[in-house]
Design an enzyme around this catalytic site. Structure first.
Site, PDB file in Angstrom:
ATOM      1  N   HIS A  41      -3.153  -1.564 -10.484  1.00  0.00           N
ATOM      2  CA  HIS A  41      -3.900  -2.104  -9.352  1.00  0.00           C
ATOM      3  C   HIS A  41      -4.228  -1.023  -8.332  1.00  0.00           C
ATOM      4  CE1 HIS A  41      -2.258  -6.427 -10.196  1.00  0.00           C
ATOM      5  NE2 HIS A  41      -2.560  -5.771 -11.300  1.00  0.00           N
ATOM      6  N   GLU A 133     -13.069 -11.725 -10.435  1.00  0.00           N
ATOM      7  CA  GLU A 133     -13.979 -12.142  -9.370  1.00  0.00           C
ATOM      8  C   GLU A 133     -15.184 -11.226  -9.201  1.00  0.00           C
ATOM      9  OE1 GLU A 133     -10.470 -13.987  -6.494  1.00  0.00           O
ATOM     10  OE2 GLU A 133     -11.809 -12.450  -5.685  1.00  0.00           O
ATOM     11  N   TYR A 154       0.883 -14.419 -14.238  1.00  0.00           N
ATOM     12  CA  TYR A 154       1.273 -14.210 -15.634  1.00  0.00           C
ATOM     13  C   TYR A 154       2.535 -15.006 -15.921  1.00  0.00           C
ATOM     14  CZ  TYR A 154      -2.169 -10.521 -15.780  1.00  0.00           C
ATOM     15  OH  TYR A 154      -3.357  -9.825 -15.734  1.00  0.00           O
TER      16      TYR A 154
END
Length: 196
Positions: A41, A133, A154
């Site tokens: 990330h 998104e 998850y």
């Protein structure tokens, strides 16, 4: 961390010689706060806006809640000037304790960023298990992560979907199952007429 040449007229911050390639005579113009270790990330996409400001995506580094914390730049889109100073019209400049470079927040893993011909800023990001998104970014907008997403944690943990009136900016489009967007471009050619 973002760098720029110390002497902008020099334009030779990358040196390649017998010692190998390296950056020289550079200064830091922006650094993610706080510095964290981890393997995911990252974000890290950059785009210059029509007014010359720099926009940078910063992932939340698998930390979750810092994406909602305005004292940190994890999970944000930031907007510094090209020299690293902060524009006085950024949305959180006058917010006590907030990082003044923050433009928008509540992002998970933003990997695409571009401006269209109308000057609008578009971003895409990887969601959790479902919920990748496509967003139109607004100054000061809160995009919800990790409090709202159109995916799940998850392993099946529930995260509320975006709903009207929840206080978060919902994505314009999302994908479940995920498409794992790693970037994006704006295509304005004529080869794919139906895509105009």
């Amino acid at each position: 961390r973002l760098y720029r040449p110390v002497d902008l007229d020099q334009k030779k911050a990358l040196v390649e010689d017998g010692s190998g390639p390296r950056l020289t005579d550079v200064s830091t113009i922006w650094r993610q706060t706080p510095k964290v270790s981890g393997s995911g990330h990252f974000g890290g996409r950059m785009a210059f806006g029509p007014s010359g400001h720099l926009f940078v995506t910063a992932g939340e580094r698998q930390q979750g809640s810092p994406a909602q914390d305005l004292t940190k730049t994890l999970g944000k889109v930031v907007r510094p000037n090209p020299d690293g100073s902060v524009p006085g019209d950024n949305p959180f400049v006058a917010t006590a304790g907030a990082r003044p470079e923050i433009w928008s927040y509540g992002h998970r893993n933003p990997y695409g960023l571009f401006f269209d011909s109308a000057g609008r800023l578009w971003e895409n990001e990887m969601g959790p298990e479902g919920g990748d998104e496509f967003n139109l970014i607004a100054a000061g907008g809160n995009y919800g992560w990790p409090n709202a997403t159109n995916g799940q944690d998850y392993g099946g943990g529930n995260i509320p979907d975006h709903t009207p009136g929840d206080g978060y900016v919902a994505p314009l489009a999302w994908w479940t199952p995920v498409i794992a967007p790693g970037g994006m471009i704006l295509y304005s050619g004529s080869l794919f007429g139906a895509w105009q």
